[in-house]
Every structure is written in structure tokens, then in C-alpha cells.
Scaffold this active site. Structure first.
Site, mmCIF file in Angstrom:
data_model
loop_
_atom_site.group_PDB
_atom_site.id
_atom_site.type_symbol
_atom_site.label_atom_id
_atom_site.label_comp_id
_atom_site.label_asym_id
_atom_site.label_seq_id
_atom_site.Cartn_x
_atom_site.Cartn_y
_atom_site.Cartn_z
ATOM 1 N N GLN A 144 -0.583 8.072 0.648
ATOM 2 C CA GLN A 144 -0.788 6.482 0.696
ATOM 3 C C GLN A 144 -0.864 6.343 2.367
ATOM 4 O OE1 GLN A 144 2.125 3.209 0.301
ATOM 5 N NE2 GLN A 144 1.007 2.733 -1.424
ATOM 6 N N TYR A 165 1.135 -6.086 5.275
ATOM 7 C CA TYR A 165 0.846 -5.104 6.343
ATOM 8 C C TYR A 165 -0.728 -5.521 6.929
ATOM 9 C CZ TYR A 165 4.961 -2.716 4.407
ATOM 10 O OH TYR A 165 6.245 -2.375 4.096
#
Length: 766
Positions: free
Chosen positions: A491, A572
């Protein structure tokens, strides 16, 4: 006490009975605005638990009610010309009119005065002579609505239209019948409540309702049309109405979900549907009303307990039970409101999805009720996955993404460990990921791995920007591939405004005490008041970060990963572009959803261009900001998922929230799975469900009902790397890969768990 019960429905009558049973000196009067014998429902459904509660409270009325119960065990689901019958559900029904007659006679035997044809005035002055006034006047309570501010009334009117009818046709199973018309789908909920009568509720969407002309028909025409649509199920019997006073469109209802923050105001107390409602599709309204009555009578008669305290206890205990049922009812309501999602399902899966819609019935619960039918569901699931029918848990069926073959549907979810040194994974990561790679899961995700030093969340986050990182990760993927069957997914992400913070076990999301690095994001919006404000990215900086993602993607190939995921969730960097709560840009990357998606899609496309075409990519999104229409909504999440799929994403990792500090999430078991369901079945994409999924039963239910294609578990894997092997042992599934050194341990575990299950089953039989 002198008490007025407003409403001679089950709640009011049973409360009056319960009060007189506890103290015959109570002066209880029931006031009903309709004439005696007039009621507008047909049958009501009970559970065994409710019958036990009635028996304990008043054996006399319980016996008279039980003697008139209609019993049946089965559920029939008719769809697409097929009927799927599941057994072992144990329903009990009785006519509403008969129930009210029995309760009113019992109340009068105990000295309760019942006054019919009495139009009760909601004005408080009308009740000055009474110590208590029980508002048992139903879903449209006048007493409640006259004090709506004091009670904190919230009413959610649902979309679908329904009409409550009856028929002399006696159904031998609780029947759901779905029929397609030229205007759309329409369906019936039908069940027997007497030897000569059944309830027959017809429901449809507003569009179908209007398309069939029900909005302009009188009641006779409505009934004639419904008889024609459902003629196959009625065997020549008519449909009947006992609400002749309602004509035309008024005969159709929209369900109203009632929730009250307070159940009492002075001497006025809410009970039953006046306080709360549960959708008819789970059949619990009468249950809640009767159990409210029992509890309220019990606390009001407790020696030495002031009325104020008694009412606090009444609401505290009952509201918890009501909340559970209302949550289940909400799930059930929404299933019928979003029926279009499931109409492409094969009939067996449609029936399974219907039966598990409320989450009150799970996979293993269905096994207890009807193991033969569940075995058929499992065989169908495996046949679709492998081409071969097999009665085995859905969680162990394989799944493919491009050329990557996953052994089973269980995923070790991305979990930050904050244990890297300058971004390099070390011995901790080798043991951490290695243990979980040998633990039986089909797919293993890394924690969010950052594309630059400034893109880290904390100093302990892993990275992929140097050859040291490649070597560290390669050691882990080589070990995983050599010692297990799990596929490895990296990821990749960038922290954005949530960067330069302390380790997870220190102060979460708080800035470092020293050596903070500058933050960047879509706009200069700080994550919280305690965090530094980021700098809004320039186009040049956006290009540089895009290129960092490309470099990290190339490194992932060197590091031996089978799959990569782009992290575009949780506030994020890329999430800060997607959510309007953080994105305040006025250029081509702000404003509309299409603009807000532009930069995340640019990065994804650049990564896809260098990632091997035979290997899959996924993207993690936040399907809601938990901010209503001010943030990303679930409907927008479908559009977001489609956009990434069109760019080449093979899987949507469906998370939610964490995109702004003031979010108001609604937690609960499997609380994010509905978003996966929505995206999978509206956008027709492969999805992964995450969020408070903790046991194999939940995983199997999610998969068999078509709510996700993969199930990711985080916290359970933190404390049990071999969670999947343990689940296989518990379900006596033998074909999961077990590292050879652990074979004897697996054999003993399976034997022990089987013995424990047999002992538990024998104990239940006793």
C-alpha cells in the site's frame, strides 16, 4: 395511582393489565378514539422470547393468546420464477383484532375501565385529574407531537410505499414474492395469522407506485391490480382491506421511523410506537410495545423508587433493546429500498441476501436453522468461484484479480506498526508480516508505505524511496512466498496534512515534539486545531509527488510484490484532494467532484502505466466523510470508485471517514460493510469490506450475501497472526495451506475445537 392510557392498542392495554396485576388499587382507564373492534392491521408476529415474557408477566392472558397462535417454520422467497425455501425459523402469529379482543377482556376482568369513541385532547389541562398519562396512541401520537420539543422527536419518513391488506389464502410459509411489472418491481410480505386469513403487505418504490397508477386509483382499483399482479400466489382468493376509510393514495403509507430522545415529560410517558417504531419487515413492533409495558409497570411499582428514577430506568433499559431492533430494522428497510442492487443476483444469493439483510440472522445461524439449505448456498457459491459445487465456507473460496490467484477471501488489512528505521522495514517487519503470511490469509497488505521522507505519517513509518527499502521489503516478500500461499500487496501513500506526527502508541495525530517537517496538502487546511497548517501544493510540486509514486511503484516490482494499492482515503494527501472538507482550491483541482478527483487519478494512471499489466491494483477510498452533504457522500463514493475502475483499478478497498477531525461516525459491527455493498452492487465492481469485522461468521455472511468479494480484518490479526488457520480449524475446513512444521498443531486444534463444539451442542440439547 390514577392513570390514563391513551390508546387501546397492545401497548396501552397490556400496560393497564400489568399495572393492575402488580397492584389492584391502581385506578387505570384506557381511552380509545375508535369504536370497539375497529383496528386497521391484520396479523402480528411474535417470537418465542416474547411469549416467554408474556407468560412470566401474566400467565392467564399468555395462555389465551398462545391457544390462538398460528405456527409456521419456513420462509419462501419467490424471485425469477424460482422459490427458495429455508426452514427452521419458528414464527408465531395472531390476528391483531383477536389479540386486542383478548387483551381488552383481560384488562376488564382486572378492573380496567376502557372507554371507546373518545377523542383524547392532547392539551395538558385535560389530564389534570390524573397522576400519569401514558401516550400509547401509536405512530401518529397526538400527545407526543404536542410536546415534540420536550420529547426530542425525530421522524424519518422512508421512501417506499406500502399497503396493508389481508387475504383468505393461508400461506404455509412466511412468503416474500417479487414480481416485475412494466413500471418496475413490486413485492409482497405475506404470512398466515389464523386458520382462515393471512396478512398481505404490498410494497414498491415510489417510481413503481406512480408508474402503475396507484397514485390515482381508488382502493377497489388498487386491490384489483394487486390481485392481478400476485394472482399466482393467491390461488383465486381475494385481497381484502379493513381500512375502507382510507381511499385512493391515502390507502398507501410511507413507513415512519420514530425516535425520541426523551420518553417522558412530566406526567406524560411514551410507550410503544409513540416512542419508537421498527419497520414491519422485521415484525417487532408489537414485541417492543408489550415489553415496554411490562418494564414500565415493573419500575412504577418498585417499592421506594421515586417516579423520576423509575422513568429513567425504564428508558435506559428499554432504549438499548429498542436501539438494537431499530438498527436491524433500518438495515432491513434499506435493503428493500435499494432492491435494484440485488436483482441481478442469482435467485439463491438473492434469497440469502434477503434473509441476512437485518444482520439478526447470520451464516451460522442459518446453519442451525436449516443446514441443508445453507449447504446448497455454499455449493452454489463455490460453483461460481471454481466451477465445482462444494459445501464449504465461502471465506475459503478462491478469488482472482487479473492473473493473481488468491487462495481464499480473507485479507490481512493494512495496519500501521510505526517500527521502521528511516523508512526501512527490519526484523520486526519480517517477523510481523512473515507470521501473518503463514497464518492462512489469502492476501496480505502492508501498512501505508510512504513515497518520500516528507510523506511519512510518523518517523516510524515504512517507505519506498531507496534501495535499502527495496532490499528490506524483498526479504519479507521472499519469505512470504517461500513459506506460505499469501499474496503480498504494497500500500503506497503520502500523509499530506496528517504527517509529522507522533508514533501511534504515543499521542495519536499530535505533532512531533521536535524535528517536525513541513506539510503539504490540497489546500492550507490543518487536520485539526492542534496540527500545523499544510502548504497548498503547486502544480510543480504535484508533478514531483506524482513522479515519487511512479518511482515507488517501480521499486515495488523489484521488491517482489504481487499487487499494489494506492491509499486515497483517511485524510491523507490524495484524500485531501477528494474531500471538499479539505480541498478549497479554485483551480482545475478543486470544486466539482470531477475536479477533486483529477490529481488522484493522474497519480493512479501514472502508477498503472509502469505496473505490470498482469498484476492487479487496488485503491482505498473513504466512502463517506461522516459529514452529511458537506463532505463526500456514499452516492459520490460510487462515482469515485467507478472513476478509479475506469483508470484500471481492479479492486476498491472500501473504508470510511478519518478525513476530518470533527467527523461523526456511526460505529457498530461491520459498520463499513454497507458502503462496500453499495459500491459493489451499484457500480458492479469488486470490493473489499473492512471495519469491525471480527469473526468467521461475519466474513461468511458478507461474502455469501454479495456485499463484498474480499473481507479484510485488522485488529483480529494483530493478536492472532493465524486467525485464518484457527477459523479453518473451527469450521473443520481441511484444504487451507498449513506450513509443514505446523501440521500437528493444526490437527490438534481442529480436534479440540470440534470436541468443544460437540460438548456445547450437547449442553444446549439438555
Amino acid at each position: 395511582m390514577k392513570i390514563a392510557c391513551i390508546g387501546a392498542g397492545p401497548a396501552g392495554l397490556y400496560f393497564a393489565i400489568s399495572m393492575k396485576l402488580r397492584d389492584s388499587r391502581h385506578d387505570v382507564r384506557v381511552l380509545e378514539r375508535n369504536a370497539r373492534g375497529v383496528t386497521f392491521g391484520w396479523g402480528v408476529v411474535f417470537s418465542d422470547q416474547t411469549v416467554d415474557n408474556l407468560q412470566a408477566n401474566d400467565p392467564v392472558s399468555a395462555a389465551s393468546i398462545s391457544d390462538r397462535f398460528a405456527h409456521w417454520d419456513d420462509i419462501d422467497v419467490h424471485i425469477g420464477g424460482e422459490c427458495h425455501r429455508s426452514k427452521g425459523h419458528g414464527f408465531i402469529g395472531i390476528g391483531r383484532k383477536q389479540l386486542l379482543d383478548l387483551l381488552s377482556r383481560r384488562a376488564e376482568e382486572l378492573g380496567v375501565e376502557i372507554i371507546y369513541d373518545h377523542d383524547c385532547d392532547p392539551d395538558p389541562s385535560a389530564w389534570a385529574d390524573y397522576d400519569l398519562v401514558i401516550a400509547a396512541d401509536g405512530i401518529n401520537s397526538r400527545l407526543r407531537d404536542a410536546r415534540s420539543d420536550a420529547f426530542g422527536v425525530e421522524i424519518d419518513e422512508r421512501a417506499n410505499k406500502f399497503i396493508w391488506l389481508g387475504t383468505p389464502k393461508c400461506f404455509d410459509a412466511f412468503t416474500f414474492a417479487f414480481e416485475q411489472t412494466e413500471a418496475g418491481w413490486i413485492w409482497a410480505h405475506a404470512y398466515r395469522f389464523a386458520d382462515d386469513c393471512s396478512t398481505f403487505i404490498v410494497e414498491c418504490s415510489p417510481a413503481t407506485w406512480a408508474g402503475l397508477g396507484f397514485d390515482t386509483m381508488d382502493q377497489a382499483a388498487v386491490i384489483a391490480r394487486c390481485e392481478a399482479i400476485f394472482t399466482h400466489y393467491l390461488d383465486g382468493q381475494p385481497l381484502l382491506s379493513n381500512a375502507a376509510h382510507l381511499q385512493g393514495a391515502a390507502a398507501w403509507l410511507n413507513f415512519r421511523r420514530v425516535h425520541c430522545k426523551q420518553w417522558s415529560d412530566g406526567k406524560v410517558i411514551l410507550i410503544g410506537d409513540a416512542a419508537h417504531t421498527a419497520h414491519f419487515s422485521i415484525g417487532s413492533g408489537t414485541k417492543l410495545a408489550l415489553e415496554d409495558a411490562i418494564k414500565l409497570a415493573e419500575v412504577l411499582n418498585r417499592p421506594g423508587l421515586p417516579i423520576g428514577k423509575a422513568l429513567e430506568e425504564y428508558q435506559a433499559e428499554r432504549s438499548l433493546e429498542v436501539l438494537k431492533l431499530q438498527n436491524s430494522a433500518r438495515n432491513s428497510t434499506e435493503w428493500f429500498e435499494t432492491l435494484d442492487r440485488y436483482l441481478d443476483f442469482e435467485p439463491w444469493q438473492f434469497a440469502y441476501s434477503l434473509m441476512t439483510r437485518s444482520q439478526r440472522i447470520s451464516h451460522e445461524n442459518l446453519r442451525v436453522r436449516d443446514s441443508e439449505w445453507l449447504g446448497q448456498v455454499e455449493r452454489h457459491f463455490w460453483e461460481r468461484a471454481t466451477g465445482k459445487a462444494r459445501s464449504a465456507p465461502p471465506m475459503f473460496a478462491p478469488f482472482a484479480l487479473r492473473d493473481m490467484h488468491i487462495e481464499n477471501r480473507i485479507v490481512v488489512s493494512p495496519m500501521a506498526t510505526y517500527s521502521a528505521a528511516d523508512g526501512t522495514p527490519g526484523d520486526f517487519h519480517l517477523v510481523h508480516y512473515g507470521a501473518r503470511a503463514m497464518g492462512g490469509a489469502g492476501l496480505l497488505f502492508t501498512e501505508m508505505t510512504c513515497v518520500s521522507p516528507e510523506g511519512r505519517i510518523t518517523p516510524g513509518c515504512t517507505g519506498m524511496w531507496s534501495q535499502e527499502h527495496v532490499a528490506g521489503w524483498r526479504r519479507i516478500t521472499d519469505f512470504a512466498h517461500a513459506n506460505g500461499k499469501a499474496k503480498m500487496c504494497l500500500q503506497l501513500g503520502h500523509s499530506g496534512a496528517k504527517g509529522s506526527t507522533q508514533l501511534g502508541w504515543e499521542t495519536m495525530d499530535a505533532p512531533l515534539s521536535e524535528r517536525n517537517w513541513p506539510l503539504v496538502a490540497a489546500s492550507d487546511v490543518a487536520w485539526s486545531k492542534g496540527n500545523a497548517a499544510p502548504r497548498a501544493l503547486t502544480r510543480v510540486e504535484m508533478d514531483a509527488i506524482r513522479d515519487q509514486f511512479v518511482v515507488s511503484t517501480r521499486m515495488a516490482i523489484e521488491a517482489g510484490f504481487d499487487m499494489i494499492e494506492l491509499h486515497a482515503a483517511h485524510g491523507y494527501l490524495l484524500s485531501s484532494f477528494i474531500t471538499p472538507l479539505q480541498n478549497k482550491r479554485t483551480d482545475d483541482y478543486g470544486g466539482s467532484l470531477a475536479n477533486r478527483l483529477r490529481y488522484p487519478l493522474e497519480i493512479f494512471a501514472a502508477m498503472r502505466a509502469v505496473w505490470p499489466s498482469d498484476r492487479p491494483m487496488s485503491v482505498r477510498i473513504s466512502a463517506t466523510d461522516w459529514a452529511g452533504d458537506d463532505g463526500v457522500t456514499p452516492d459520490e463514493a460510487v462515482d469515485i470508485a467507478r472513476a478509479f475502475a475506469e483508470a484500471g483499478a481492479d479492486l476498491i478497498d472500501v473504508s470510511a471517514g478519518q478525513t476530518w477531525a470533527d467527523a461523526q461516525p456511526v460505529y457498530g459491527r461491520m459498520f463499513q460493510t454497507p458502503f462496500s455493498d453499495k459500491i459493489r452492487n451499484e457500480a458492479k465492481l469488486a470490493t473489499m469490506a473492512v471495519g469491525n469485522i471480527t469473526d468467521p461468521d461475519q466474513a461468511n455472511s458478507i461474502l455469501a450475501s454479495g456485499r463484498a468479494d474480499l473481507v479484510a480484518l485488522a485488529r483480529p490479526h494483530l493478536v492472532d497472526p493465524s486467525w485464518t488457520l484457527r477459523a479453518a480449524a473451527a469450521q473443520q475446513y481441511r484444504d487451507v495451506f498449513i506450513p509443514p512444521p505446523y501440521l500437528n498443531g493444526m490437527t490438534q486444534l481442529a480436534r479440540t475445537l470440534q470436541r468443544d463444539a460437540e460438548v456445547a451442542a450437547a449442553s444446549l440439547k439438555r
